[in-house]
Design a protein around this motif. Structure first.
Motif, PDB file in Angstrom:
ATOM      1  N   GLN A  48      13.280  -6.655  -7.850  1.00  0.00           N
ATOM      2  CA  GLN A  48      12.067  -6.360  -7.568  1.00  0.00           C
ATOM      3  C   GLN A  48      12.304  -5.133  -6.406  1.00  0.00           C
ATOM      4  OE1 GLN A  48       9.144  -7.595  -9.139  1.00  0.00           O
ATOM      5  NE2 GLN A  48       8.988  -9.566  -7.991  1.00  0.00           N
ATOM      6  N   TRP A  49      13.229  -5.205  -5.460  1.00  0.00           N
ATOM      7  CA  TRP A  49      12.984  -4.276  -4.686  1.00  0.00           C
ATOM      8  C   TRP A  49      13.285  -2.751  -5.037  1.00  0.00           C
ATOM      9  CZ3 TRP A  49      16.597  -8.153  -1.582  1.00  0.00           C
ATOM     10  CH2 TRP A  49      15.906  -9.178  -0.894  1.00  0.00           C
ATOM     11  N   PRO A  50      14.111  -2.228  -5.622  1.00  0.00           N
ATOM     12  CA  PRO A  50      14.134  -0.889  -5.878  1.00  0.00           C
ATOM     13  C   PRO A  50      12.654  -0.143  -6.212  1.00  0.00           C
ATOM     14  CG  PRO A  50      15.958  -2.087  -7.063  1.00  0.00           C
ATOM     15  CD  PRO A  50      15.072  -3.107  -6.532  1.00  0.00           C
ATOM     16  N   ASP A  51      12.492   0.826  -5.556  1.00  0.00           N
ATOM     17  CA  ASP A  51      11.451   1.778  -5.414  1.00  0.00           C
ATOM     18  C   ASP A  51      10.006   1.022  -5.139  1.00  0.00           C
ATOM     19  OD1 ASP A  51      12.801   4.098  -6.635  1.00  0.00           O
ATOM     20  OD2 ASP A  51      12.524   2.866  -8.909  1.00  0.00           O
ATOM     21  N   ARG A  52      10.621  -0.196  -4.260  1.00  0.00           N
ATOM     22  CA  ARG A  52       9.318  -1.092  -3.724  1.00  0.00           C
ATOM     23  C   ARG A  52       9.730  -1.277  -2.279  1.00  0.00           C
ATOM     24  NH1 ARG A  52       9.410  -4.147  -8.910  1.00  0.00           N
ATOM     25  NH2 ARG A  52       7.596  -3.266 -10.212  1.00  0.00           N
ATOM     26  N   ALA A  53      10.759  -1.747  -1.769  1.00  0.00           N
ATOM     27  CA  ALA A  53      11.134  -1.927  -0.522  1.00  0.00           C
ATOM     28  C   ALA A  53      11.321  -0.622   0.050  1.00  0.00           C
ATOM     29  CB  ALA A  53      12.222  -2.969  -0.489  1.00  0.00           C
ATOM     30  N   CYS A  54      11.128  -0.516   1.522  1.00  0.00           N
ATOM     31  CA  CYS A  54      11.536   0.820   2.068  1.00  0.00           C
ATOM     32  C   CYS A  54      12.625   1.118   2.374  1.00  0.00           C
ATOM     33  CB  CYS A  54      10.638   0.655   3.487  1.00  0.00           C
ATOM     34  SG  CYS A  54      11.371  -0.326   4.473  1.00  0.00           S
ATOM     35  N   LYS A  55      13.239   2.354   2.494  1.00  0.00           N
ATOM     36  CA  LYS A  55      14.665   2.495   2.594  1.00  0.00           C
ATOM     37  C   LYS A  55      15.221   1.956   3.991  1.00  0.00           C
ATOM     38  CE  LYS A  55      17.736   6.427   3.314  1.00  0.00           C
ATOM     39  NZ  LYS A  55      17.640   7.812   3.478  1.00  0.00           N
ATOM     40  N   ALA A  56      14.544   1.747   4.924  1.00  0.00           N
ATOM     41  CA  ALA A  56      15.250   1.060   6.090  1.00  0.00           C
ATOM     42  C   ALA A  56      15.446  -0.337   5.817  1.00  0.00           C
ATOM     43  CB  ALA A  56      14.068   1.136   7.415  1.00  0.00           C
ATOM     44  N   TYR A  57      14.625  -0.961   5.209  1.00  0.00           N
ATOM     45  CA  TYR A  57      14.678  -2.569   4.918  1.00  0.00           C
ATOM     46  C   TYR A  57      16.067  -2.513   3.945  1.00  0.00           C
ATOM     47  CZ  TYR A  57      14.363  -7.073   2.745  1.00  0.00           C
ATOM     48  OH  TYR A  57      14.989  -8.526   2.371  1.00  0.00           O
ATOM     49  N   VAL A 204       5.570  -8.803  -4.171  1.00  0.00           N
ATOM     50  CA  VAL A 204       6.021  -7.451  -4.391  1.00  0.00           C
ATOM     51  C   VAL A 204       5.407  -6.412  -5.194  1.00  0.00           C
ATOM     52  CG1 VAL A 204       8.196  -6.173  -4.975  1.00  0.00           C
ATOM     53  CG2 VAL A 204       8.542  -8.186  -3.779  1.00  0.00           C
ATOM     54  N   SER A 205       5.323  -6.754  -6.478  1.00  0.00           N
ATOM     55  CA  SER A 205       4.476  -6.008  -7.328  1.00  0.00           C
ATOM     56  C   SER A 205       2.922  -5.712  -6.893  1.00  0.00           C
ATOM     57  CB  SER A 205       5.010  -6.292  -8.770  1.00  0.00           C
ATOM     58  OG  SER A 205       4.369  -8.014  -9.049  1.00  0.00           O
ATOM     59  N   SER A 209       0.014  -2.885  -5.941  1.00  0.00           N
ATOM     60  CA  SER A 209      -0.925  -2.315  -7.418  1.00  0.00           C
ATOM     61  C   SER A 209      -2.292  -1.981  -6.826  1.00  0.00           C
ATOM     62  CB  SER A 209      -0.983  -3.616  -8.216  1.00  0.00           C
ATOM     63  OG  SER A 209      -1.734  -4.657  -7.465  1.00  0.00           O
ATOM     64  N   ASP A 210      -3.001  -1.547  -7.597  1.00  0.00           N
ATOM     65  CA  ASP A 210      -4.518  -1.222  -7.616  1.00  0.00           C
ATOM     66  C   ASP A 210      -5.440  -2.496  -7.289  1.00  0.00           C
ATOM     67  OD1 ASP A 210      -3.799   1.441  -8.128  1.00  0.00           O
ATOM     68  OD2 ASP A 210      -4.451   1.625  -9.935  1.00  0.00           O
ATOM     69  N   ALA A 211      -4.875  -3.625  -7.311  1.00  0.00           N
ATOM     70  CA  ALA A 211      -5.467  -4.913  -6.914  1.00  0.00           C
ATOM     71  C   ALA A 211      -5.727  -5.005  -5.536  1.00  0.00           C
ATOM     72  CB  ALA A 211      -4.862  -6.242  -7.828  1.00  0.00           C
ATOM     73  N   THR A 212      -4.928  -4.261  -4.629  1.00  0.00           N
ATOM     74  CA  THR A 212      -5.182  -4.555  -3.124  1.00  0.00           C
ATOM     75  C   THR A 212      -5.871  -3.431  -2.731  1.00  0.00           C
ATOM     76  OG1 THR A 212      -2.926  -3.599  -2.864  1.00  0.00           O
ATOM     77  CG2 THR A 212      -2.919  -6.086  -3.164  1.00  0.00           C
ATOM     78  N   THR A 213      -6.646  -3.704  -1.596  1.00  0.00           N
ATOM     79  CA  THR A 213      -7.224  -2.890  -0.840  1.00  0.00           C
ATOM     80  C   THR A 213      -6.290  -2.146   0.443  1.00  0.00           C
ATOM     81  OG1 THR A 213      -9.423  -3.522  -1.125  1.00  0.00           O
ATOM     82  CG2 THR A 213      -9.109  -2.000   0.649  1.00  0.00           C
TER      83      THR A 213
END
Length: 259
Positions: A48-57, A204-205, A209-213
């Motif tokens: 899940q993390w690729p392209d979602r988790a920040c680089k520093a993490y 993660v996903s 997503s657009d479901a969150t503000t």
């Protein structure tokens, strides 16, 4: 359901002191089921993390040496973190009282459990286990700016308790919307740094997503926004950088007499 604030704490202890000798803390004998639970949890998060988790993490995760192949010793992870930022890990049983938790952070000590959730709780456990503590929280303790912010956060919490300051409630919310459920901007778009998202298969996903503000980083807004641990998180806050997180928190604590 009405939103409910929960304590800022992540782990539990009645110890009156802050530091123990993690190197001599007994290591549990994990069952085959517990080892498989660890393997499954970490393996599926890694997809899940690729392209979602920040680089520093992601860089910090590699530095800690966490692997699906085996459940780590707290002492080993503590030593790797200490070599980089001076932070250490203390083994605890579960949720820590807020005042002790703040004191530990102020001393650059992070409390971690050493048990694994049950298979039936694999998707969500409101009581943090070692997967959440080590995979969610421990890596960024190696990041200089984040770890300095985290120590300052602990010192502010200790000051709030000493003064019986209303920030005892505000800090719990700031913790939730930053340390647990924070997002960060990157040249590639929004990325995740919050431990509660990074250690959750569903969040993660959902978080991106657009479901969150998604609100801009605003500590006063965060401090006045209750949260509910029993639902997917619909309200999130976005920092521009860890420098912003550290610097604006320093100014906020000074303004409220908590520096």
């Amino acid at each position: 359901m009405q939103s409910t604030d929960f304590p800022v704490s992540t782990s539990k202890t009645s110890l009156p002191h802050v530091k123990t000798d993690i190197q001599h803390t007994p290591v549990p004998t994990y069952s085959t089921c517990e080892r498989e639970t660890w393997r499954l949890l970490l393996s599926r998060q890694q997809t899940q993390w690729p392209d979602r988790a920040c680089k520093a993490y992601l860089e910090a995760l590699e530095a800690t040496g966490l692997s699906p192949a085996s459940i780590p010793r707290l002492a080993d992870i503590s030593e790797r973190i200490q070599q980089q930022t001076g932070w250490t890990i203390e083994r605890v049983d579960g949720i820590v009282p807020d005042q002790i938790f703040f004191a530990m952070l102020a001393a650059r000590v992070f409390p971690s459990t050493d048990f694994i959730r049950k298979p039936e709780d694999i998707d969500y456990t409101p009581a943090p286990d070692m997967f959440h503590d080590l995979v969610g929280h421990a890596p960024l303790l190696t990041h200089p700016r984040f770890s300095d912010f985290f120590q300052r956060f602990g010192a502010a919490g200790s000051a709030a308790f000493a003064q019986n300051h209303p920030a005892r409630v505000w800090l719990a919310r700031i913790y939730w919307y930053s340390v647990e459920f924070g997002l960060i901007r990157s040249p590639q778009g929004l990325r995740i740094y919050g431990a509660g998202i990074l250690s959750s298969h569903q969040e993660v996903s959902y978080s991106l997503s657009d479901a969150t503000t998604k609100h801009r980083f605003d500590l006063d807004h965060m401090a006045q926004t209750p949260y509910d641990v029993w639902h997917m998180q619909d309200t999130l806050f976005v920092i521009d950088s860890f420098e912003q997180l550290e610097n604006e928190f320093a100014r906020w604590t000074a303004r409220h007499g908590l520096a």
